[in-house]
Design a protein around this motif. Structure first.
Motif, PDB file in Angstrom:
ATOM      1  N   GLY A 408       0.634  -1.110  -0.082  1.00  0.00           N
ATOM      2  CA  GLY A 408      -0.009  -0.143   0.140  1.00  0.00           C
ATOM      3  C   GLY A 408       0.799   1.511  -0.044  1.00  0.00           C
ATOM      4  N   ILE A 409       2.170   1.000  -0.020  1.00  0.00           N
ATOM      5  CA  ILE A 409       2.798   2.279  -0.251  1.00  0.00           C
ATOM      6  C   ILE A 409       3.108   2.856  -1.642  1.00  0.00           C
ATOM      7  CG2 ILE A 409       5.270   3.288   0.141  1.00  0.00           C
ATOM      8  CD1 ILE A 409       4.903   1.102   2.641  1.00  0.00           C
ATOM      9  N   GLN A 410       2.523   3.818  -2.153  1.00  0.00           N
ATOM     10  CA  GLN A 410       2.258   3.865  -3.584  1.00  0.00           C
ATOM     11  C   GLN A 410       3.450   4.894  -3.995  1.00  0.00           C
ATOM     12  OE1 GLN A 410       1.049   2.693  -5.653  1.00  0.00           O
ATOM     13  NE2 GLN A 410      -0.839   1.682  -5.015  1.00  0.00           N
ATOM     14  N   ASN A 411       3.595   5.895  -3.132  1.00  0.00           N
ATOM     15  CA  ASN A 411       4.844   6.950  -3.364  1.00  0.00           C
ATOM     16  C   ASN A 411       6.199   6.291  -2.828  1.00  0.00           C
ATOM     17  OD1 ASN A 411       6.436   8.901  -4.090  1.00  0.00           O
ATOM     18  ND2 ASN A 411       4.912  10.509  -3.785  1.00  0.00           N
ATOM     19  N   VAL A 412       6.901   5.474  -3.359  1.00  0.00           N
ATOM     20  CA  VAL A 412       8.277   4.906  -2.626  1.00  0.00           C
ATOM     21  C   VAL A 412       9.324   6.024  -2.704  1.00  0.00           C
ATOM     22  CG1 VAL A 412       7.891   2.609  -3.275  1.00  0.00           C
ATOM     23  CG2 VAL A 412       8.898   3.979  -5.048  1.00  0.00           C
ATOM     24  N   VAL A 413       9.117   7.090  -3.823  1.00  0.00           N
ATOM     25  CA  VAL A 413      10.044   8.062  -3.450  1.00  0.00           C
ATOM     26  C   VAL A 413       9.991   8.936  -2.113  1.00  0.00           C
ATOM     27  CG1 VAL A 413      10.941  10.454  -4.866  1.00  0.00           C
ATOM     28  CG2 VAL A 413      10.078   8.239  -6.004  1.00  0.00           C
ATOM     29  N   ARG A 414       8.759   9.074  -1.693  1.00  0.00           N
ATOM     30  CA  ARG A 414       8.743   9.737  -0.345  1.00  0.00           C
ATOM     31  C   ARG A 414       8.551   8.674   0.807  1.00  0.00           C
ATOM     32  NH1 ARG A 414       4.546  13.354  -1.757  1.00  0.00           N
ATOM     33  NH2 ARG A 414       3.780  13.170   0.206  1.00  0.00           N
ATOM     34  N   PHE A 415       9.076   7.497   0.684  1.00  0.00           N
ATOM     35  CA  PHE A 415       8.928   6.534   1.539  1.00  0.00           C
ATOM     36  C   PHE A 415      10.105   6.870   2.692  1.00  0.00           C
ATOM     37  CE2 PHE A 415      10.322   2.250   3.180  1.00  0.00           C
ATOM     38  CZ  PHE A 415       9.229   1.933   3.884  1.00  0.00           C
ATOM     39  N   ASP A 416       9.837   6.812   3.913  1.00  0.00           N
ATOM     40  CA  ASP A 416      11.048   6.982   4.985  1.00  0.00           C
ATOM     41  C   ASP A 416      12.083   6.188   5.202  1.00  0.00           C
ATOM     42  OD1 ASP A 416      12.041   8.124   7.231  1.00  0.00           O
ATOM     43  OD2 ASP A 416      10.425   7.465   8.590  1.00  0.00           O
ATOM     44  N   PHE A 417      12.937   6.102   4.283  1.00  0.00           N
ATOM     45  CA  PHE A 417      14.272   5.263   4.380  1.00  0.00           C
ATOM     46  C   PHE A 417      15.346   5.496   5.368  1.00  0.00           C
ATOM     47  CE2 PHE A 417      12.960   4.916  -0.292  1.00  0.00           C
ATOM     48  CZ  PHE A 417      12.533   3.728  -0.561  1.00  0.00           C
ATOM     49  N   LEU A 418      15.967   4.614   5.802  1.00  0.00           N
ATOM     50  CA  LEU A 418      17.040   4.971   6.767  1.00  0.00           C
ATOM     51  C   LEU A 418      18.256   5.840   6.221  1.00  0.00           C
ATOM     52  CD1 LEU A 418      17.589   4.022   9.539  1.00  0.00           C
ATOM     53  CD2 LEU A 418      18.870   2.065   8.680  1.00  0.00           C
ATOM     54  N   ASP A 419      18.455   5.359   4.797  1.00  0.00           N
ATOM     55  CA  ASP A 419      19.349   6.075   3.703  1.00  0.00           C
ATOM     56  C   ASP A 419      18.575   6.068   2.400  1.00  0.00           C
ATOM     57  OD1 ASP A 419      21.576   7.228   5.002  1.00  0.00           O
ATOM     58  OD2 ASP A 419      22.194   5.129   5.430  1.00  0.00           O
ATOM     59  N   ASN A 420      18.355   7.234   1.795  1.00  0.00           N
ATOM     60  CA  ASN A 420      17.405   7.169   0.561  1.00  0.00           C
ATOM     61  C   ASN A 420      18.402   6.461  -0.548  1.00  0.00           C
ATOM     62  OD1 ASN A 420      15.266   8.584   1.103  1.00  0.00           O
ATOM     63  ND2 ASN A 420      16.369  10.471   1.132  1.00  0.00           N
ATOM     64  N   PRO A 421      17.796   5.589  -1.441  1.00  0.00           N
ATOM     65  CA  PRO A 421      18.579   4.844  -2.540  1.00  0.00           C
ATOM     66  C   PRO A 421      18.816   6.090  -3.535  1.00  0.00           C
ATOM     67  CG  PRO A 421      16.021   4.177  -2.352  1.00  0.00           C
ATOM     68  CD  PRO A 421      16.363   5.265  -1.227  1.00  0.00           C
ATOM     69  N   PRO A 422      19.843   6.095  -4.496  1.00  0.00           N
ATOM     70  CA  PRO A 422      19.873   6.926  -5.441  1.00  0.00           C
ATOM     71  C   PRO A 422      18.799   6.889  -6.231  1.00  0.00           C
ATOM     72  CG  PRO A 422      21.632   5.532  -5.200  1.00  0.00           C
ATOM     73  CD  PRO A 422      20.630   4.691  -4.450  1.00  0.00           C
ATOM     74  N   SER A 423      18.317   7.977  -6.653  1.00  0.00           N
ATOM     75  CA  SER A 423      17.069   8.055  -7.667  1.00  0.00           C
ATOM     76  C   SER A 423      17.430   7.519  -8.913  1.00  0.00           C
ATOM     77  CB  SER A 423      16.838   9.571  -7.884  1.00  0.00           C
ATOM     78  OG  SER A 423      17.768  10.049  -8.710  1.00  0.00           O
ATOM     79  N   ALA A 424      18.659   7.187  -9.383  1.00  0.00           N
ATOM     80  CA  ALA A 424      18.628   6.346 -10.823  1.00  0.00           C
ATOM     81  C   ALA A 424      18.113   4.892 -10.496  1.00  0.00           C
ATOM     82  CB  ALA A 424      20.272   6.339 -10.924  1.00  0.00           C
ATOM     83  N   LEU A 425      18.414   4.597  -9.412  1.00  0.00           N
ATOM     84  CA  LEU A 425      18.057   3.123  -8.755  1.00  0.00           C
ATOM     85  C   LEU A 425      16.549   2.812  -8.883  1.00  0.00           C
ATOM     86  CD1 LEU A 425      20.566   1.853  -6.208  1.00  0.00           C
ATOM     87  CD2 LEU A 425      20.566   1.204  -8.615  1.00  0.00           C
ATOM     88  N   VAL A 426      15.942   3.862  -8.199  1.00  0.00           N
ATOM     89  CA  VAL A 426      14.436   3.920  -8.435  1.00  0.00           C
ATOM     90  C   VAL A 426      13.784   4.058  -9.629  1.00  0.00           C
ATOM     91  CG1 VAL A 426      12.609   5.124  -7.184  1.00  0.00           C
ATOM     92  CG2 VAL A 426      14.549   5.062  -5.864  1.00  0.00           C
ATOM     93  N   VAL A 427      14.410   4.748 -10.305  1.00  0.00           N
ATOM     94  CA  VAL A 427      13.968   5.067 -12.001  1.00  0.00           C
ATOM     95  C   VAL A 427      13.921   3.888 -12.474  1.00  0.00           C
ATOM     96  CG1 VAL A 427      14.274   6.281 -13.973  1.00  0.00           C
ATOM     97  CG2 VAL A 427      14.279   7.656 -11.920  1.00  0.00           C
ATOM     98  N   ARG A 428      15.136   3.229 -12.488  1.00  0.00           N
ATOM     99  CA  ARG A 428      15.551   1.952 -13.262  1.00  0.00           C
ATOM    100  C   ARG A 428      14.197   0.855 -12.794  1.00  0.00           C
ATOM    101  NH1 ARG A 428      17.573  -1.267 -17.163  1.00  0.00           N
ATOM    102  NH2 ARG A 428      16.874  -3.369 -16.464  1.00  0.00           N
ATOM    103  N   ALA A 429      14.237   0.830 -11.478  1.00  0.00           N
ATOM    104  CA  ALA A 429      13.179  -0.293 -10.969  1.00  0.00           C
ATOM    105  C   ALA A 429      11.690   0.045 -11.379  1.00  0.00           C
ATOM    106  CB  ALA A 429      13.361  -0.333  -9.556  1.00  0.00           C
ATOM    107  N   LEU A 430      11.412   1.228 -11.456  1.00  0.00           N
ATOM    108  CA  LEU A 430      10.039   1.673 -11.938  1.00  0.00           C
ATOM    109  C   LEU A 430       9.851   1.276 -13.280  1.00  0.00           C
ATOM    110  CD1 LEU A 430       9.425   4.708  -9.652  1.00  0.00           C
ATOM    111  CD2 LEU A 430       8.129   2.617  -9.471  1.00  0.00           C
ATOM    112  N   ASP A 431      10.987   1.662 -14.095  1.00  0.00           N
ATOM    113  CA  ASP A 431      10.963   1.398 -15.429  1.00  0.00           C
ATOM    114  C   ASP A 431      10.614  -0.078 -15.896  1.00  0.00           C
ATOM    115  OD1 ASP A 431      11.130   3.892 -16.589  1.00  0.00           O
ATOM    116  OD2 ASP A 431      13.356   3.673 -17.131  1.00  0.00           O
ATOM    117  N   LEU A 432      11.496  -1.037 -15.078  1.00  0.00           N
ATOM    118  CA  LEU A 432      11.438  -2.373 -15.161  1.00  0.00           C
ATOM    119  C   LEU A 432       9.900  -2.942 -14.844  1.00  0.00           C
ATOM    120  CD1 LEU A 432      12.701  -4.882 -16.064  1.00  0.00           C
ATOM    121  CD2 LEU A 432      13.404  -5.343 -13.647  1.00  0.00           C
ATOM    122  N   LEU A 433       9.608  -2.343 -13.920  1.00  0.00           N
ATOM    123  CA  LEU A 433       8.241  -3.117 -13.415  1.00  0.00           C
ATOM    124  C   LEU A 433       7.375  -2.649 -14.436  1.00  0.00           C
ATOM    125  CD1 LEU A 433       8.544  -2.370  -9.296  1.00  0.00           C
ATOM    126  CD2 LEU A 433       8.469  -4.477 -10.600  1.00  0.00           C
TER     127      LEU A 433
END
Ligand code: CDP
Ligand code: MG
Length: 674
Positions: A408-433
C-alpha cells in the motif's frame, strides 16, 4: 576464560557449550527486560559473540513475552545464520528444532503451533507483512545485525516504524555490532511532537550497551602493498603456523574461488613440511556450505593440529567460531553492485570499510589476546571508507519496490528510508516494473498482475513469466522451471572436482533450446518413478545434488499452492490463445513464455562466441555451466549476470527468436532502438 574453565581441560570444554551465565550479556538480563518493557524501541549494541542473538530471545521467552500466545521474531540477513542460530537456541532450551524454537527461510519453514521463538531472514519477515501487515502474531520483533544494512533489514526498520504507530504494544529490538546505534536512535525518534525532541526520544527508545570482554589484538600491516593478496595471506598463514604459539587462524578472502585457491596453495605448501611438524588443517567457510562441512569448522581440531579457516566475510559478524587467535585480513570483500544503466547486477571485489576491518580483527581476541595481520599497508587502511555502503544504495530495487507497493505504499520516492536510495536506482526499478506490466503509467501497482507478481516469492521477471504460462499452455512446465531456478545453479555437483564426469552427466539432459529446458528435463527424470525415483543413488550417478532436487520438489509444490490461492489453474488456455499457440512444440511455447519475462535480458552471440546485450557494448560470456558455453546460438534471454575475474558471465540461457522480443515487449524495444 575463567580459571575453572581452564581446569576442565580443553577436551571437556569441546563437549560442553559455554554456559550462558558466562557470556557478557548475562548481567544485562534484567536491565534489558526492563528497557524492552518500558520503551517501544530498544537498541542493543555489543561485540559479536557477546550473546545478543542466542540469549535475548530466551530472556524474552522466559520473561513471559509469549505467554499470551504471541511469538518472538528474530531476523537475520543470512539464511545460514537463521538456521544455525536457531539450532543452537533449541539446544540450549533443550527442545527439538521446530518446536518451541524454529526457523523460517524462503521455501523452508521449520516451525509449528508450539513455536515461540522464530528465527527468520529479514526478507521473509517482509513477505509475512503481506498477509499480516501489523505483524500481529509477534509481541517482539528483533532486527538482528542491523549494522549490516541489508536491503531487507533497512526496509523492515522503516516499516516497523510505521507499524509501531498502529501498535503501541509491539516491541522492537534493534541489535547491532558496531557503533551505528545513534543513527538507529535518530531514525526511530518520533518526529511529530515538535517539543523537546530529546526528551521524547528518551521516552520512546533507549540504547543498551553490552560491555565487551574482549582481549587486546595486535595489528600488523604490510610495509609495502602486494598485488597478490591471496598468496601473501597463505605465506602469512604458514609463517604463523611455523613461528607462533597455538591458536587457530581465520583468513578472510572474498569468495569461493579465492577460498579454493588458498586451500590448494596451503595443501601444496604443507606437503613441504616435515612429517613430525605440527599439522595445519585448512577448512573452507562460506554460505553455501553443507551442514557436514560446517561441522568441521566448528569442531575442535585433532591433537597437534592447527585449524586454518578460510572464510568469506560470513565469519565477520554473523557466525562465531571459538578458538581463533590469529586473523589474516586480505582487506577485500565481494559486494553486490547494481548498474542501473546496463541493468547489470555485479559482484565487485572492493576494499573493506574500516568498520569491517575492525570487526575482522576483533575475531582474534574473543578468548585471549590475539594478532591480526592485514594484507595491506597502514596508508591503505587510512584511506578506507568508514562504513560499508548500505545495500539499498547498490541494489536492483525492483523486487522490493514491488513489495512496498503491494503493502500500500504508492509513493516509494517519499518513503521514510534509513538512507535514501539513489534516484537512478528507483527510476530503473520503476521502468522495469512498468515494462513487465506490474506498474501502470501513473506509477501505480496493477491489479491483479502486479499484485500477484508481488505475492509470488520469485523475482519479478520470473514471476511474470510464470504468470504468463497458462496463456501458452505450459503452466506445469514453467512451475518446474521456476522451482529449478530457485536452486541458483546448485542442481549439479561435481564429485571430487571431476568436471568431465559432471559435463557428461549434464549432457544427458541437455537440449538445444538451452539451460531452462535442460533443467526441466532433470526435474522430470528425477521425479519419474521409472527413472530417478527421487533417489539419492540416481542423483549420485548423475552428478546431481539430492538435497537440492528435493528442495525443487518442495518449492514447486509451494508455488503451485500460491497459484491455486490466486485461482490460477493449469488449463486456462482460452480458445484464441490455443489457436495462437496451436501446433507449436511445447519447448517453443516455453521459450516464448520465458521471453515474456526476461525480454529485458536478451543478448546475441557474436562469431567469436561472446555475447552482446541489446543496446549495450559490454562483452558477455556464457557461464561454463551453460549449454551455450560450447554451442552456437543466435539470440538468447538469460537469467542472471555475474562478474568473475574481470569477465562478465551470463547464466541460464535459453535461445529465442529476435522477433519474439519485439512481439512481447514492443514498448521496451521501441525505446531501446531510439
Ligand atoms: O549475537 P552475538 O554475536 O552477540 O552472540 P551469539 O551469537 O548469541 O553467541 C554467543 C555465544 O554462543 C558465543 O560465544 C558463541 O561462540 C556461542 N555460539 C556457539 O557456540 N554456536 C552457535 N551456533 C552460536 C553461538
Ligand atoms: Mg549475533
Amino acid at each position: 576464560m575463567s580459571e575453572e574453565e581452564e581446569e576442565l581441560g580443553t577436551e571437556l570444554i569441546a563437549e560442553l557449550y559455554k554456559p550462558p551465565a558466562l557470556l557478557p550479556i548475562a548481567p544485562l538480563k534484567d536491565p534489558l527486560l526492563y528497557a524492552i518493557e518500558t520503551f517501544p524501541v530498544t537498541i542493543i549494541v555489543g561485540e559479536t559473540g557477546s550473546g545478543k542473538t542466542t540469549q535475548i530471545p530466551q530472556f524474552l521467552y522466559k520473561g513471559g513475552w509469549t505467554n499470551d500466545g504471541s511469538q518472538i521474531a528474530v531476523t537475520q540477513p543470512r539464511r545460514i545464520a537463521a538456521t544455525s542460530v536457531s539450532a543452537r537456541v533449541a539446544e540450549e532450551l533443550g527442545c527439538q528444532l521446530g518446536q518451541e524454537v524454529g526457523y523460517s527461510i524462503q521455501f523452508e519453514d521449520v516451525t509449528s503451533e508450539k513455536t515461540k521463538i522464530k528465527f527468520l531472514t529479514d526478507g521473509l519477515l517482509l513477505r509475512e507483512m503481506l498477509v499480516d501487515p501489523l505483524l500481529k502474531r509477534y509481541s517482539v520483533v528483533m532486527v538482528d545485525e542491523a549494522h549490516e544494512r541489508s536491503l531487507s533489514s533497512d526496509i523492515l526498520l522503516s516499516l516497523l516504524k510505521k507499524v509501531l504507530r498502529a501498535r503501541p504494544d509491539l516491541r522492537v529490538v534493534v541489535s547491532s555490532a558496531t557503533l551505528d546505534a545513534e543513527k538507529f536512535l535518530d531514525f526511530f525518534a518520533p518526529d511529530d511532537g515538535q517539543t523537546v525532541h530529546s526528551k521524547t526520544k528518551v521516552d520512546y527508545e533507549t540504547i543498551v550497551s553490552i560491555e565487551g570482554r574482549t582481549h587486546p589484538v595486535d595489528i600488523f600491516y604490510l610495509s609495502s602493498p602486494t598485488n597478490n593478496y591471496v598468496e601473501k595471506a597463505v605465506d602469512t598463514a604458514l609463517l604463523i603456523h611455523n613461528s607462533e604459539p597455538d591458536g587457530d587462524i581465520l583468513l578472510f578472502v572474498t569468495g569461493r574461488e579465492e577460498i579454493d585457491d588458498a586451500i590448494d596453495m596451503v595443501a601444496d605448501r604443507i606437503a613441504d613440511l616435515g612429517p613430525s611438524a605440527k599439522k595445519l588443517q585448512p577448512l573452507p567457510l562460506y554460505a553455501g556450505l553443507s551442514t557436514e562441512q560446517q561441522m568441521y569448522v566448528f569442531q575442535k581440531a585433532d591433537q597437534n593440529t592447527r585449524k586454518l579457516i578460510v572464510s568469506t566475510n560470513i565469519a565477520e559478524a554473523s557466525i562465531t567460531i571459538d578458538g581463533i587467535t590469529y586473523v589474516i585480513d586480505t582487506g577485500y570483500v565481494k559486494l553486490r553492485a547494481y548498474d542501473p544503466v546496463l541493468g547489470l547486477e555485479r559482484l565487485n571485489i572492493v576494499p573493506v570499510s574500516k568498520a569491517s576491518a575492525t570487526q575482522r580483527a576483533g575475531r582474534a581476541g574473543r578468548t585471549r589476546p590475539g594478532k591480526c595481520f592485514r594484507m595491506y599497508t597502514e596508508v591503505a587502511y587510512d584511506a578506507l571508507d568508514d562504513a560499508t555502503f548500505p545495500e539499498i544504495q547498490r541494489s536492483n530495487l525492483a523486487p522490493v519496490i514491488l513489495q512496498l507497493m503491494n503493502l500500500g505504499i504508492q509513493n516509494v520516492v517519499r518513503f521514510d528510508f534509513l538512507d535514501n536510495p539513489p534516484s537512478a536506482l528507483v527510476v530503473r526499478a520503476l521502468d522495469l516494473l512498468f515494462s513487465l506490466g506490474a506498474v501502470d503509467a501513473y506509477g501505480r501497482l496493477t491489479k491483479p498482475l502486479g499484485a500477484r507478481m508481488a505475492e509470488l516469492p520469485l523475482e519479478p521477471m520470473l514471476a511474470r513469466a510464470l504468470l504468463n504460462a497458462p496463456s501458452f499452455g505450459v503452466l506445469s512446465e514453467m512451475l518446474t522451471i521456476a522451482a529449478m531456478m530457485t536452486l541458483q545453479g546448485t542442481a549439479f555437483v561435481a564429485h571430487d572436482g571431476n568436471n568431465k564426469q559432471l559435463e557428461r552427466a549434464r549432457s544427458r539432459f541437455a537440449v538445444k533450446e538451452g539451460d531452462h529446458v535442460t533443467l526441466y528435463n532433470v526435474y522430470q527424470a528425477f521425479t519419474n518413478p521409472a527413472v530417478g525415483k527421487q533417489s539419492p543413488q540416481w542423483c549420485r550417478e548423475n552428478c546431481l545434488n539430492y538435497k537440492a532436487m528435493l528442495k525443487a520438489v518442495s518449492v514447486r509444490k509451494q508455488l503451485r499452492n500460491s497459484l491455486d490461492r490466486m485461482g490460477i489453474q493449469e488449463n486456462t488456455l482460452t480458445s484464441s490463445d490455443a489457436i495462437r499457440v496451436g501446433g507449436m512444440e511445447v519447448t517453443e511455447r516455453v521459450q516464448r513464455c520465458l521471453t515474456t519475462g526476461f525480454f529485458a535480458q536478451a543478448a546475441r552471440m557474436k562469431s567469436d562466441g561472446s555475447f552482446v546485450a541489446v543496446g549495450g557494448d559490454t562483452v558477455l560470456w556464457a557461464h561454463p555451466s551453460s549449454l551455450f558455453f560450447h554451442r552456437k546460438v543466435d539470440w538468447v534471454v538469460y537469467h542472471e549476470i555475474q562478474e568473475s575475474k574481470g569477465k562478465v558471465y551470463i547464466r541460464d540461457l535459453t535461445s529465442v527468436e529476435m522477433e519474439w522480443l519485439t512481439e512481447y515487449a514492443p514498448e521496451y524495444y521501441k525505446v531501446k532502438q531510439r
